[in-house]
Design a protein around this motif. Structure first.
Motif, short mmCIF file in Angstrom:
data_model
loop_
_atom_site.label_atom_id
_atom_site.label_comp_id
_atom_site.label_asym_id
_atom_site.label_seq_id
_atom_site.Cartn_x
_atom_site.Cartn_y
_atom_site.Cartn_z
N SER A 170 0.83 -1.20 0.00
CA SER A 170 0.00 0.00 0.00
C SER A 170 0.86 1.25 0.00
CB SER A 170 -0.95 0.01 1.21
OG SER A 170 -0.24 -0.18 2.42
N ALA A 171 2.15 1.09 -0.32
CA ALA A 171 3.05 2.24 -0.43
C ALA A 171 2.51 3.22 -1.46
CB ALA A 171 4.45 1.79 -0.81
N TRP A 172 2.64 4.50 -1.21
CA TRP A 172 2.07 5.52 -2.10
C TRP A 172 2.70 5.50 -3.48
CZ3 TRP A 172 2.44 9.83 2.17
CH2 TRP A 172 1.51 9.52 3.18
N SER A 173 3.86 4.91 -3.62
CA SER A 173 4.50 4.84 -4.93
C SER A 173 3.88 3.78 -5.83
CB SER A 173 6.00 4.56 -4.78
OG SER A 173 6.65 5.59 -4.08
N PHE A 174 3.18 2.79 -5.23
CA PHE A 174 2.68 1.67 -6.02
C PHE A 174 1.21 1.37 -5.76
CE2 PHE A 174 7.23 0.85 -5.28
CZ PHE A 174 7.67 0.82 -6.59
N ILE A 181 12.32 -4.56 -9.50
CA ILE A 181 10.93 -4.83 -9.15
C ILE A 181 10.04 -4.73 -10.37
CG2 ILE A 181 8.93 -3.93 -7.89
CD1 ILE A 181 10.76 -3.29 -5.59
N ASP A 182 9.22 -5.74 -10.57
CA ASP A 182 8.24 -5.74 -11.65
C ASP A 182 6.91 -5.24 -11.09
OD1 ASP A 182 7.13 -6.32 -14.21
OD2 ASP A 182 6.26 -8.14 -13.37
N HIS A 183 6.29 -4.29 -11.78
CA HIS A 183 5.02 -3.74 -11.33
C HIS A 183 4.24 -3.28 -12.55
CE1 HIS A 183 6.21 0.58 -11.87
NE2 HIS A 183 7.40 0.02 -11.82
N THR A 184 2.97 -2.88 -12.35
CA THR A 184 2.12 -2.54 -13.48
C THR A 184 1.76 -1.07 -13.57
OG1 THR A 184 0.12 -3.11 -12.22
CG2 THR A 184 1.12 -4.85 -13.56
N VAL A 185 1.83 -0.31 -12.48
CA VAL A 185 1.49 1.10 -12.56
C VAL A 185 2.52 1.83 -13.42
CG1 VAL A 185 0.31 1.14 -10.34
CG2 VAL A 185 2.74 1.68 -10.44
N ALA A 186 2.11 2.94 -14.01
CA ALA A 186 2.98 3.64 -14.95
C ALA A 186 4.16 4.34 -14.28
CB ALA A 186 2.17 4.67 -15.74
N HIS A 187 3.99 4.74 -13.02
CA HIS A 187 5.02 5.52 -12.36
C HIS A 187 5.39 4.87 -11.04
CE1 HIS A 187 3.75 8.33 -15.37
NE2 HIS A 187 2.63 8.59 -14.76
#
Length: 239
Positions: free
Chosen positions: A73-77, A102-108
């Protein structure tokens, strides 16, 4: 080296509870892992980098974090992220070679990478070192997780004024294990303060900075309001 889920090492009890509650492991790597000679070849275009030192840090990072998955729930992700330390280096003027992390889906941020000294670097328009190491990132995620069960006293929102907050919070007890270069945590008397400057740094826009405040219980809420009463601006950011 054992995986972080099996051997948390120096992680705090909070981070251990967080990983126990949310963490799981998936297969890593899913494709052939470049051998040391291939990694050294990729590093050849960085003449100032000691490939042996780099490899000595890369392989333990792969063993400790590779395949770790959890929802943050970090504000970056605010999504599920997957740890995959990988020697696919991009050049950074300030930070040298950066491996995927780290692999993630959000744009930023566009990518989250691992620097040769172990620092976690976020990339978009520029490269910003956010945490000194991966354990600090996990500790921060554990703090966010713990705050989910606390009482929100100040709801974080973009553009919320930080005037005086960080200075006032610096008089509280710091939480160094979950703090980094662009975001910080403090606590005192049953409440917790978080200042998040990561996207303000990444996008060079001060309006993207945020801060929040949570209390463990009603006594903490009262202490938090005493803290707020000493700030030079109202909590909604107006003067």
């Amino acid at each position: 080296m054992l995986h972080v889920l099996d051997a948390p090492g120096e992680l705090t009890d909070r981070a251990r509870r967080f990983l126990s509650a949310r963490g799981r492991a998936v297969p890593f790597p899913t494709v052939e892992n470049p051998d040391d000679a291939q990694v050294a070849e990729r590093l050849a275009r960085f003449p100032g980098v000691d490939k042996d030192v780099f490899l000595a840090r890369l392989r333990p990072a792969q063993a400790r974090y590779g395949g770790l998955v959890y929802r943050t729930s970090a504000w970056s992700f605010e999504e599920e992220i997957r740890f995959q330390p990988w020697p696919a280096y991009g050049a950074s003027v300030e930070h040298g070679p950066l491996g995927e992390f780290i692999d993630h889906t959000v744009a930023h941020p566009y990518t989250v990478t691992l620097r040769g000294d172990g620092a976690v670097v976020y990339r978009f328009g520029r490269d910003v070192a956010v945490f000194p190491d991966a354990d600090a990132l996990i500790e921060a995620d554990a703090l966010y997780w713990e705050c989910e069960s606390w009482i929100p006293v100040v709801e974080p929102k973009p553009g919320q004024s930080q005037a005086g907050v960080r200075e006032a919070a610096s008089l509280l007890t710091p939480i160094p294990e979950g703090s980094g270069h662009t975001e910080w945590w403090w606590e005192s008397d049953g409440f917790r303060v978080h200042v998040w400057h990561t996207f303000a740094e990444l996008f060079e826009q001060e309006r993207l900075a945020k801060w929040g405040l949570w209390a463990r219980d009603e006594a903490g809420v009262r202490a938090a309001h005493r803290f707020l009463s000493g700030l030079p601006v109202r909590v909604d950011g107006t003067s």
